[in-house]
Design a protein around this motif. Structure first.
Motif, PDB file in Angstrom:
ATOM      1  N   VAL A   1       4.950  54.316  36.687  1.00 18.97           N
ATOM      2  CA  VAL A   1       3.589  53.842  36.953  1.00 18.97           C
ATOM      3  C   VAL A   1       2.589  54.959  36.675  1.00 18.97           C
ATOM      4  N   GLN A   2       2.944  56.184  37.068  1.00 19.49           N
ATOM      5  CA  GLN A   2       2.056  57.328  36.817  1.00 19.49           C
ATOM      6  C   GLN A   2       1.810  57.522  35.321  1.00 19.49           C
ATOM      7  N   ARG A   3       2.885  57.374  34.526  1.00 20.09           N
ATOM      8  CA  ARG A   3       2.751  57.528  33.062  1.00 20.09           C
ATOM      9  C   ARG A   3       1.849  56.423  32.485  1.00 20.09           C
ATOM     10  N   LYS A   4       2.069  55.198  32.997  1.00 18.43           N
ATOM     11  CA  LYS A   4       1.261  54.067  32.516  1.00 18.43           C
ATOM     12  C   LYS A   4      -0.226  54.287  32.817  1.00 18.43           C
ATOM     13  N   GLN A   5      -0.504  54.722  34.055  1.00 17.95           N
ATOM     14  CA  GLN A   5      -1.893  54.933  34.446  1.00 17.95           C
ATOM     15  C   GLN A   5      -2.533  56.089  33.680  1.00 17.95           C
ATOM     16  N   ALA A   6      -1.756  57.128  33.433  1.00 21.24           N
ATOM     17  CA  ALA A   6      -2.256  58.281  32.665  1.00 21.24           C
ATOM     18  C   ALA A   6      -2.629  57.852  31.246  1.00 21.24           C
ATOM     19  N   GLU A   7      -1.827  56.956  30.664  1.00 17.35           N
ATOM     20  CA  GLU A   7      -2.085  56.453  29.303  1.00 17.35           C
ATOM     21  C   GLU A   7      -3.365  55.619  29.283  1.00 17.35           C
ATOM     22  N   ARG A   8      -3.541  54.803  30.346  1.00 20.91           N
ATOM     23  CA  ARG A   8      -4.741  53.958  30.422  1.00 20.91           C
ATOM     24  C   ARG A   8      -6.002  54.795  30.634  1.00 20.91           C
ATOM     25  N   GLN A   9      -5.852  55.906  31.341  1.00 19.83           N
ATOM     26  CA  GLN A   9      -6.997  56.783  31.639  1.00 19.83           C
ATOM     27  C   GLN A   9      -7.662  57.299  30.366  1.00 19.83           C
ATOM     28  N   LYS A  10      -6.867  57.452  29.292  1.00 22.74           N
ATOM     29  CA  LYS A  10      -7.389  58.029  28.039  1.00 22.74           C
ATOM     30  C   LYS A  10      -8.524  57.191  27.450  1.00 22.74           C
ATOM     31  N   THR A  11      -8.439  55.885  27.619  1.00 24.01           N
ATOM     32  CA  THR A  11      -9.465  55.005  27.029  1.00 24.01           C
ATOM     33  C   THR A  11     -10.389  54.389  28.083  1.00 24.01           C
ATOM     34  N   ARG A  12     -10.314  54.874  29.305  1.00 30.35           N
ATOM     35  CA  ARG A  12     -11.096  54.276  30.402  1.00 30.35           C
ATOM     36  C   ARG A  12     -12.567  54.677  30.343  1.00 30.35           C
ATOM     37  N   THR A  13     -13.446  53.688  30.372  1.00 28.95           N
ATOM     38  CA  THR A  13     -14.892  53.941  30.501  1.00 28.95           C
ATOM     39  C   THR A  13     -15.455  52.932  31.489  1.00 28.95           C
ATOM     40  N   LEU A  14     -16.349  53.392  32.348  1.00 33.35           N
ATOM     41  CA  LEU A  14     -16.980  52.487  33.313  1.00 33.35           C
ATOM     42  C   LEU A  14     -18.484  52.724  33.298  1.00 33.35           C
ATOM     43  N   ASP A  15     -19.222  51.660  33.037  1.00 37.32           N
ATOM     44  CA  ASP A  15     -20.682  51.695  32.984  1.00 37.32           C
ATOM     45  C   ASP A  15     -21.215  52.182  34.345  1.00 37.32           C
ATOM     46  N   PRO A  16     -22.087  53.226  34.350  1.00 34.01           N
ATOM     47  CA  PRO A  16     -22.641  53.715  35.628  1.00 34.01           C
ATOM     48  C   PRO A  16     -23.333  52.616  36.443  1.00 34.01           C
ATOM     49  N   ALA A  17     -23.963  51.661  35.733  1.00 37.32           N
ATOM     50  CA  ALA A  17     -24.655  50.561  36.431  1.00 37.32           C
ATOM     51  C   ALA A  17     -23.644  49.689  37.190  1.00 37.32           C
ATOM     52  N   LEU A  18     -22.453  49.520  36.586  1.00 37.40           N
ATOM     53  CA  LEU A  18     -21.410  48.737  37.257  1.00 37.40           C
ATOM     54  C   LEU A  18     -20.845  49.507  38.446  1.00 37.40           C
ATOM     55  N   GLU A  19     -20.695  50.809  38.264  1.00 37.05           N
ATOM     56  CA  GLU A  19     -20.208  51.682  39.349  1.00 37.05           C
ATOM     57  C   GLU A  19     -21.134  51.555  40.560  1.00 37.05           C
ATOM     58  N   GLU A  20     -22.448  51.528  40.271  1.00 37.30           N
ATOM     59  CA  GLU A  20     -23.473  51.393  41.310  1.00 37.30           C
ATOM     60  C   GLU A  20     -23.336  50.042  42.036  1.00 37.30           C
ATOM     61  N   ALA A  21     -23.098  48.985  41.214  1.00 37.98           N
ATOM     62  CA  ALA A  21     -22.953  47.631  41.779  1.00 37.98           C
ATOM     63  C   ALA A  21     -21.724  47.556  42.684  1.00 37.98           C
ATOM     64  N   PHE A  22     -20.632  48.206  42.274  1.00 36.90           N
ATOM     65  CA  PHE A  22     -19.420  48.238  43.099  1.00 36.90           C
ATOM     66  C   PHE A  22     -19.699  48.925  44.431  1.00 36.90           C
ATOM     67  N   ALA A  23     -20.474  50.015  44.368  1.00 36.51           N
ATOM     68  CA  ALA A  23     -20.794  50.770  45.581  1.00 36.51           C
ATOM     69  C   ALA A  23     -21.668  49.942  46.530  1.00 36.51           C
ATOM     70  N   SER A  24     -22.613  49.164  45.945  1.00 28.49           N
ATOM     71  CA  SER A  24     -23.532  48.373  46.780  1.00 28.49           C
ATOM     72  C   SER A  24     -22.851  47.140  47.368  1.00 28.49           C
ATOM     73  N   GLY A  25     -21.698  46.750  46.784  1.00 26.62           N
ATOM     74  CA  GLY A  25     -20.971  45.579  47.289  1.00 26.62           C
ATOM     75  C   GLY A  25     -21.520  44.265  46.773  1.00 26.62           C
ATOM     76  N   ARG A  26     -22.339  44.336  45.689  1.00 25.01           N
ATOM     77  CA  ARG A  26     -22.911  43.117  45.097  1.00 25.01           C
ATOM     78  C   ARG A  26     -22.896  43.235  43.582  1.00 25.01           C
TER      79      ARG A  26
END
Length: 206
Positions: free
Chosen positions: A144-169
């Protein structure tokens, strides 16, 4: 009188009146709008032309929403209607219609993201250190660690979405027709579309 969808009673584009040469027909009839509201699920079935059925949602509180960039769909709770381009009255009455911009609970998406990438999202700055310690303490198999490490290479998260996750809406757009299909499904707003609707909401608050 009933709701009629014919055009014989209307004037020509030039302004002249048309002679109405026949009576109303059943196939020209319409029905009142469903005006679906937020609440415990209540769906009526309507018998329509050809013996088919339509599902008229009167109240809905959940729906399936698709997160396009992550190719993930989750069932989540509908919290509020915040914007509708066609009519402000539909926002005031909190009507769930196609094209409405609504707020949903991001918890199912957060849980999926954390399980998929092994990264906590929507954590407020004060709690980030505690979240990082918690992440390092969770025991995972090497596979699982190897799988997640591989996925991390292409991971991008929009800051606006990160903000929405934090606000709970999380802002979503309804793409189904609740009054016809009895479901309130849609997609998560992101990128340029999210920017646009965030601007529109700010304008309305001013």
């Amino acid at each position: 009188m009933g709701i009629s969808r014919d055009s014989r009673h209307k004037r020509r584009s030039t302004g002249g009146k048309k002679a109405n040469l026949k009576k109303k027909r059943l196939y020209e009839s319409g029905r009142p709008p469903a005006m679906t509201k937020i609440g415990a699920t209540r769906v009526h079935t309507v018998r329509v032309r050809g013996g088919n059925e339509k599902f008229r949602a009167m109240r809905l509180d959940t729906g399936n929403f698709s997160w396009g960039s992550e190719v993930s769909t989750r069932k989540t709770r509908i919290l509020d209607v915040v914007y509708n381009a066609s009519n402000n009255e539909l926002v005031r009455t909190k009507a769930l219609v196609k094209g409405a911009i609504i707020q949903v609970d991001p918890t199912p998406f957060k849980a999926w993201y954390e399980q998929h990438y092994g990264v906590k999202v929507g954590v407020k700055k004060a709690n980030k250190k505690a979240a990082a310690v918690e992440e390092s303490e969770t025991k995972l198999s090497n596979h699982v660690q190897r799988k997640q490490a591989e996925r991390q290479k292409t991971r991008t998260l929009d800051p606006a979405l990160e903000e929405a996750f934090a606000s709970g809406r999380l802002l979503c757009c309804v793409s189904s027709r609740p009054g016809q299909s009895g479901r309130c499904d849609g997609y998560v707003l992101e990128g340029k579309e999210l920017e646009f609707y965030t601007r529109q909401l700010k304008k309305r608050k001013q």
